[in-house]
Design an enzyme around this catalytic site. Structure first.
Site, mmCIF file in Angstrom:
data_model
loop_
_atom_site.group_PDB
_atom_site.id
_atom_site.type_symbol
_atom_site.label_atom_id
_atom_site.label_comp_id
_atom_site.label_asym_id
_atom_site.label_seq_id
_atom_site.Cartn_x
_atom_site.Cartn_y
_atom_site.Cartn_z
ATOM 1 C CG ASP A 129 1.516 -14.021 -1.003
ATOM 2 O OD1 ASP A 129 1.184 -14.941 -1.763
ATOM 3 O OD2 ASP A 129 0.728 -13.626 0.002
ATOM 4 C CD GLU A 133 1.105 -14.424 -5.759
ATOM 5 O OE1 GLU A 133 0.522 -15.600 -6.007
ATOM 6 O OE2 GLU A 133 1.154 -13.890 -4.712
#
Length: 710
Positions: free
Chosen positions: A351, A387
């Site tokens: 993330d 990401e």
């Protein structure tokens, strides 16, 4: 309890049971003292035993306690200066979760004592709270690391053969009628034969689980009777979240997670974890003191240089972990290795990975985090997916991660959405995205599989909502619809939300098939979001992070079985044909001995695409020839890989068009195998000859096959 203690060792960090007792080790460089607190039950308001940890080696405090066993509950109290302006927030009145806890027995019960300062005090976080937080914070638990893995082996599925399925442990099974009610929403339910059969029938090769590291329900959400459903609010980087356990809280959740991985591996399905190493659940200077903040705030977090009272925030969550610090970097690496070696997971999706690349303020793709991963013999061998953005300056880093990494390709998502909704967009970019995004990855010796292609993700509209709503509808989140992305590149096909209009319903269904077909015929690695294949809706909510209810859960009783059948056939078509999952880039050059390009592009009139057509924003239709003899890859024994050749026709125009098929040198027989306007995928459809004209309906995809001549 016999409180005789031994010095213990500084490694391994955390609580380690050796069969005769437990070694406890805690990194706290700036601390002046540490107490180990032992509890008999999760209900104990205060510790039953408090042990001063007198041994300290290399900033690690340690002690060995004989005779205690797995299931023992514990926490820490850490002493030192309370000087927020200097970055120090020590407060021994706060019981702290072990950063290396392998299990956390319960969840936070929000109370003012969880804050290191007095809530409501005029001096805010510069004040000091002397209220004990032990009754309200979950305790860490000692685990038994032993587990019978039998002959478990990692599936080791190469990227070019991977089909990633992003899902949520709870949401996937919570409403499933064929799974026993007592285990729905848990690790055990994800390992249930019904779940595994569904995944195998669908054809996915990996489940990418939204965060399962133990996380915190934010206090402001609790006040609204909402929760942090997505889980991007970690407090325990080694502990599987207890909320997804059907078997217990004292380490049972660890065994249940391992059993889930073992069953998925038996079926040949990989487990990838969505991990959040960029920040923790402790928020900014006004956040609670739960673990890192009270153990050694100045070491664990990135603080502002001019006033260490405040935190650098590249994540929008209040804080950023300080991956520049060797011991914090070690925490992240130890966590990754633990999930690989002890929990047998197959990879990670990071993330806001750009945050981890920040050395000082700027993003440095050769930051120490990536250097260490690159040379680590364990972590470097699993799937690593970034990401590739954060909210800081220069944080959008799509295409800029090092070799060995794959990336969520946000440009693929945006381009495909624009193309199918009819927005102004260039065919040149569409061609790049369809063929693996060489403009992003080729120059760094990466392959098409560096691109994780997706149309939707957990964050944003579902596929059904993407074709049903022009605007977000997030009122249920309690933020006056101000949260969530406003520019969704969506199109409602003529009506906002549910409709009885059969023409709109038919168009929406066709658009869903268009998106799925584009995704699974594109080069790169496709990622499907759980529920998109059954037309899951969130009723226009594009930020359902706090909706732990029917909004987010898969509604199995109302599954769109037609779309599910189409998706299954589409995935198996991709898996059958290496033409759609190449490991090397197209060159567009003629292949020696064949006289044809590995790829060629055509106008609707059957002529090859001239250069000037690539940058027309009004052009919505084209044909693509994929040469099955031009794959330029070999199999595991060095054998040359060949496949059928394919001709893909994309028509995003609002009217039907006639397409002339290519001349005979590209193939003397074409068989239609897919037509999104007919909801049809079949091996033997209508047959066509070179230069035949084929009618392609508005907003649809047609796929034709030229069988390989043996």
């Amino acid at each position: 309890m016999n409180t005789t203690v031994y010095p213990g060792t500084p490694y391994p960090l955390g609580a380690t049971w050796d069969g005769e007792g437990v070694n406890f080790a805690l990194y706290a460089e700036n601390a002046e003292g540490v107490d180990l607190c032992l509890f008999n039950t999760t209900e104990d308001p205060v510790e039953n035993v408090k042990i001063r940890m007198r041994e300290r080696s290399h900033h690690v405090w340690h002690v060995y306690v004989p005779e205690i066993k797995p299931g023992q509950l514990y926490g820490y109290r850490v002493y030192g200066p309370y000087e927020p302006e200097n970055g120090h927030r020590f407060n021994p009145n706060k019981l702290l979760i072990d950063p290396y806890a392998k299990a956390i027995a319960g969840t936070i019960q929000w109370h003012k004592s969880l804050y290191g300062y007095e809530l409501g005090h005029p001096d805010a976080d510069l004040s000091f709270s002397d209220e004990d937080s032990a009754p309200y914070i979950p305790k860490s638990a000692v685990i038994d690391p032993n587990f019978d893995w039998e002959d478990d082996k990692a599936p080791n599925i190469p990227y070019h053969k991977s089909i990633i399925y992003e899902t949520h442990v709870k949401g996937f099974t919570q409403l499933h009628p064929d799974i026993p009610e007592e285990i729905r929403g848990t690790y055990a339910a994800l390992a249930h034969p019904v779940t595994i059969k569904y995944l195998l029938d669908l054809g996915v090769t990996a489940v990418e689980l939204m965060p399962v590291h133990h996380f915190v329900r934010d206090s402001y959400l609790a006040e609204k009777d909402l929760t942090n459903y997505w889980g991007y609010n970690t407090i325990g980087f080694f502990a599987p979240d207890v909320r997804y356990s059907s078997s217990g809280v004292l380490g049972d959740q660890v065994k249940e997670f391992k059993a889930m991985v073992k069953e998925l591996h038996k079926a040949g399905i990989e487990v990838i974890l969505d991990v959040v190493y960029n920040h923790t659940a402790e928020g900014n200077q006004l956040g609670p003191t739960l673990s890192f903040k009270g153990i050694d705030n100045a070491s664990y977090y990135r603080l502002t240089e001019d006033n260490k009272r405040y935190y650098m925030d590249y994540t929008g969550t209040g804080n950023t972990l300080n991956a520049q610090m060797p011991d914090v970097l070690r925490l992240i690496m130890d966590s990754l290795r633990y999930w690989i070696l002890d929990m047998h997971v197959d990879g990670f999706r990071f993330d806001l990975a750009s945050t981890l690349a920040r050395e000082l303020h700027e993003v440095d793709r050769l930051g120490s985090f990536f250097d260490i991963i690159h040379q680590d013999p364990t972590i470097s061998q699993v799937k690593l997916i970034a990401e590739p953005w954060d909210i800081g300056e220069g944080g959008y880093q799509v295409g800029k991660f090092p070799p060995g990494w794959a990336e969520w390709n946000g440009k693929y998502r945006d381009c495909l959405r624009d193309y199918w909704r009819g927005a102004d967009s260039m065919l040149a970019e569409f061609a790049e995205r369809f063929t693996g995004s060489s403009d992003l990855y080729k120059d760094d010796y990466r392959s098409p599989t560096a691109s994780i292609n997706f149309i939707t993700a957990h964050d944003g509209f579902t596929l059904h909502d993407l074709v049903s709503y022009n605007e977000k509808h997030n009122e249920a989140n309690g933020e006056d619809n101000n949260d969530g992305e406003s520019h969704n590149r969506s199109w409602n096909c003529g009506a906002e939300g549910p409709t009885d209009d059969p023409l709109i319903i038919e168009l929406r269904n066709r658009q869903k098939r268009n998106f799925l077909t584009s995704l699974f015929l594109s080069q790169g690695v496709p990622m499907l979001v759980a529920g998109d294949e059954i037309s899951r809706t969130q009723n226009g909510n594009n930020n359902a992070y706090c909706q732990d209810n029917e909004t987010s859960w898969l509604n199995w009783p109302e599954a769109d079985k037609e779309l599910l059948d189409f998706t299954r056939k589409l995935i198996h078509l991709r898996k059958k044909h290496p033409a759609f999952r190449r490991r090397r880039w197209f060159t567009g050059q003629r292949i020696k001995g064949i006289g044809l390009e590995d790829i060629a592009w055509f106008l609707p009139n059957g002529t090859e695409m001239p250069d000037e057509n690539w940058n027309h924003d009004f052009a919505k239709s084209l044909g693509v020839f994929l040469n099955g003899k031009g794959i330029k890859a070999v199999g595991p024994k060095g054998e040359q890989i060949y496949d059928d050749s394919f001709y893909v026709i994309f028509n995003a125009h609002y009217e039907p068009l006639s397409f002339v098929l290519p001349p005979e040198k590209y193939g003397n027989l074409w068989i239609k195998v897919l037509d999104t306007s007919e909801n049809s995928i079949k091996e033997e459809g209508d047959k066509f000859k070179p230069l035949d004209s084929i009618k392609v309906e508005s907003r649809s995809v047609v796929l034709l096959k030229q069988p390989l001549k043996k």
